[in-house]
Design an enzyme around this catalytic site. Sequence first.
Site, mmCIF file in Angstrom:
data_model
loop_
_atom_site.group_PDB
_atom_site.id
_atom_site.type_symbol
_atom_site.label_atom_id
_atom_site.label_comp_id
_atom_site.label_asym_id
_atom_site.label_seq_id
_atom_site.Cartn_x
_atom_site.Cartn_y
_atom_site.Cartn_z
ATOM 1 N N LYS A 11 -56.890 43.298 -22.563
ATOM 2 C CA LYS A 11 -57.266 43.259 -21.152
ATOM 3 C C LYS A 11 -58.779 43.135 -21.062
ATOM 4 O O LYS A 11 -59.485 43.612 -21.947
ATOM 5 C CB LYS A 11 -56.831 44.552 -20.453
ATOM 6 C CG LYS A 11 -56.662 44.399 -18.973
ATOM 7 C CD LYS A 11 -55.284 43.834 -18.673
ATOM 8 C CE LYS A 11 -54.987 43.719 -17.214
ATOM 9 N NZ LYS A 11 -53.575 43.404 -16.993
HETATM 10 N N1 GLU Z 1 -52.414 40.149 -15.636
HETATM 11 C C1 GLU Z 1 -51.011 39.915 -15.807
HETATM 12 C C2 GLU Z 1 -50.316 41.165 -16.303
HETATM 13 O O1 GLU Z 1 -50.804 42.258 -16.168
HETATM 14 C C3 GLU Z 1 -50.733 38.684 -16.637
HETATM 15 C C4 GLU Z 1 -51.272 38.704 -18.027
HETATM 16 C C5 GLU Z 1 -51.085 37.379 -18.745
HETATM 17 O O2 GLU Z 1 -50.452 36.497 -18.204
HETATM 18 O O3 GLU Z 1 -51.604 37.284 -19.849
HETATM 19 O O4 GLU Z 1 -49.220 41.113 -16.790
#
Ligand code: GLU
Length: 435
Positions: free
Chosen positions: A125
Site C-alpha cells: 500500500k
Molecule cells: N485499493 C484497492 C483495494 O484496497 C485496489 C488495489 C489494487 O487494485 O491493487 O483493494
Amino acid sequence: MSDKDITNGTPTYVEPAPVHHGEPNPFESMMARFDKAAEILNLEKGVYEYLQKPVKQVIVSIPIQMDNGEIKVFEGYRVIHDNILGPSKGGIRYAPDVTLDEVKALASWMTWKCAVANIPFGGAKGAVKCDPSVLSKVELEKITRRYTANMFSVFGPDMDIPAPDMNTNEQTMAWIMDTYSMHAQRTETAVVTGKPLIIGGSLGRVEATGRGVMISTLEALKKLGLEPYDVNVVVQGFGNVGSITARLLKEQGCKITGISDISGGYYNKKGIDVDAAIDHCKKNKSLKNSNFGEKITNEELLELECDVLAPCAKEDQIDKDNAPNIKAKLIIEGANGPTSADADDILKEKGIMVVPDILANAGGVTVSYFEWVQNRLGYYWDIDDVNRRHDRMMSEAFENVYETASKYRTTLRLGAYIFAIDKVAKTLVLRGIYG
Ligand code: GLU
C-alpha cells in the site's frame, strides 16, 4: 534507522514502526485478527514473525513548486508487506491524516485479500500525506510524478504494482504510468492498474469493487436462505464502491432503503431511486440538498432496521459502542477495515453474518489483476469476459472462506484470515528462507 528518516528523492528503507498502544489503530485492528487466525493454525513462531512484519517500508520526501511559486514538501509512503505469492499489489491513497501505521495495516490487508481472491500477488500500500481538496490539478500531477520518480526502484510490473485508492483515480494512475515509463524509457503499462481504458485500463475495473460486493452479498444471502428481492439494504458511503454496490444490488432486486455520504444519511423505507442519487452526486459532488429520503446522520444510518448493511466508506465505522445497536442480519464490508476488532465478538454474539473486507471488496484487486494480465498479453477482453471471470473468482473465494469458517467453526472473518494465512505460510515454507 528510525522510521522517521526522510531523504530527498532516494527511498529510505526503515525498520517497522513500533505498535502504539492506547488508541485503536488499523494496524492493531488487523493484528488482532491475524493473531487469532495464527493461533488457530498453530503457526510456527518464525513464520508468524515473518508474516507479521512488512518486508519493506519506504518513506520519500516530495518537494514540489506550488502554483503560487512556493516550495512545499510532502511525505510519501510505500509499504510492501510481502511478495510471497508474487509481485506486491495495492493502492495509493492521498489523505492529510494518513500515517505509516495505517499504510502498514492496509499493506498486510492486501496480502490477505490477494490470497483470499486467489490471485498471484503479495500485498502493498502507498500513500501521500496531502489534502487533495486544496490542491490544484497541476500540483497533484507534480506530487504524483515526483512520488513515482522517487519510487522508481520500488515499482515495476514484476515487483510492485500500485492502483487507485482513497482520493486517487484513473488520472493519477495515468501520471504514474507515464512517469515510470519515462524513467524506464519504454511504455510500461503493467506497472500500475486502474488506468484509463485508452491507455491500457481494463473494462469493468471502475465497477469491479462494487460488483464484487454485490456478488458477495448474493452468495451470503443464499447461505442465509434469503432472496435478493426480499431484502432491504443500507449502504454507507456513496463514492465509487458504495454507489455501484447500491446500483448493482438494486438491479438484483434488493430494495435500497438507506444511503449516505459526507453530507449525512438518507432513509426511505419505500426504496431509494439509486440512479437518480448517482446523477445528483455527479452534478452536485455529494448527496447534499437532495430529497431521496428522510435526513439522518451517518451514525443513525448504521443502526437502521434493515437486512443488509454495507459499510463502504472508511475504517472503524462499526465499533464496540454502536455494534450492540446494529440491526442488520448481514454486514458486507465494502470498505477496508470498517469494523474495529473489538466489535467482532459483539456482532458474532448477535448472530450477524459479517462478510469481511478482505473477501467482500476483493473485486477491485481481482480486476486489477486482469488488467495486469491483459497489459502483459497485449490482448484485451470484452466486458462479458471480465465480468464472467470476476464473478466466478469472487464466488469461488466466497465458497473457500465459507468452507474454512465452517471447518474451524468460526466467523467468516476468521475463516478468511485462516484461509489466507495458511496459503501464504505454506507458500513461504515451500519457497524456503534464503539466508
Ligand atoms: N485499493 C484497492 C483495494 O484496497 C485496489 C488495489 C489494487 O487494485 O491493487 O483493494
